[in-house]
Write an enzyme that holds these catalytic residues in place. Structure first.
Site, mmCIF file in Angstrom:
data_model
loop_
_atom_site.group_PDB
_atom_site.id
_atom_site.type_symbol
_atom_site.label_atom_id
_atom_site.label_comp_id
_atom_site.label_asym_id
_atom_site.label_seq_id
_atom_site.Cartn_x
_atom_site.Cartn_y
_atom_site.Cartn_z
ATOM 1 N N HIS A 54 0.857 -1.208 0.000
ATOM 2 C CA HIS A 54 0.000 0.000 0.000
ATOM 3 C C HIS A 54 0.879 1.239 0.000
ATOM 4 C CE1 HIS A 54 -3.239 2.756 1.392
ATOM 5 N NE2 HIS A 54 -4.009 1.883 0.805
ATOM 6 N N ILE A 60 1.872 4.550 1.708
ATOM 7 C CA ILE A 60 0.889 5.397 2.384
ATOM 8 C C ILE A 60 0.197 4.536 3.435
ATOM 9 C CG2 ILE A 60 -1.231 6.751 2.122
ATOM 10 C CD1 ILE A 60 -0.366 7.187 -0.832
ATOM 11 N N GLY A 63 -6.043 4.137 5.481
ATOM 12 C CA GLY A 63 -6.999 4.833 6.344
ATOM 13 C C GLY A 63 -7.563 3.945 7.438
ATOM 14 N N VAL A 64 -7.792 2.667 7.125
ATOM 15 C CA VAL A 64 -8.349 1.762 8.137
ATOM 16 C C VAL A 64 -7.382 1.562 9.297
ATOM 17 C CG1 VAL A 64 -9.921 0.580 6.566
ATOM 18 C CG2 VAL A 64 -7.624 -0.317 6.888
ATOM 19 N N GLU A 68 -7.995 2.369 13.202
ATOM 20 C CA GLU A 68 -7.675 1.370 14.234
ATOM 21 C C GLU A 68 -6.741 1.956 15.287
ATOM 22 O OE1 GLU A 68 -7.364 -2.073 16.520
ATOM 23 O OE2 GLU A 68 -8.852 -1.594 14.990
#
Length: 153
Positions: A54, A60, A63-64, A68
């Protein structure tokens, strides 16, 4: 507030949360004000496993994983505020609302996770989180979680 703000180092974090590498996403929590607020610190490093895919060549933080990290900071805040250590504490993420992503988070960044408790009594808790890098908002969300002190039953 009569009591000094509290902190949680890596040892305390591991006494509260069951998460371990590679899924322990908070290095330290500072300015813990009961169940009202806290600030988590995540030092983002290139050797984290999600950066392999990623994205190759342009790492990067997903977002998840930022969400978390916010949730883990909230769990640590709850654990410190309620003196819950060395137990079978599990906190399950139940919902994420109003999530917005404003800036990339990349290796070398220090992510500051500002958590505010919106509803912190009972089994279902609600929080607002803002993730910042160098004072710039990277992400924000509201999220709910359920506390379980008796896993497996």
């Amino acid at each position: 507030m009569n009591e000094a703000l509290k902190t949680a180092d890596n040892d305390m974090i591991q006494r509260i949360l069951p998460h371990r590498y590679p899924f322990l996403l908070v290095d330290r929590v500072v300015d813990i004000d009961g169940t009202n607020s806290a600030t988590g610190i995540k030092n983002v490093t290139f050797n984290e496993p999600h950066f392999q895919g990623h994205f190759p060549g342009t790492p990067i933080m997903p977002g998840v994983t930022i969400i978390e990290a916010m949730a883990q900071t909230a769990g640590i805040m709850i654990g410190v505020a309620n003196d819950i250590t060395d137990t079978n504490l599990l906190i399950y993420l139940m919902s994420v609302d109003k999530a917005k992503f404003r800036r990339k988070v990349v290796p070398g960044d220090q992510l500051k996770l500002h958590i505010t408790g919106l509803r912190t009594g009972g089994k279902v808790l609600k929080f607002h989180g803002v993730a910042e890098v160098d004072g710039q908002k990277a992400a924000e969300a509201e999220f709910a979680a359920m506390v379980d002190l008796t896993p497996g039953s």
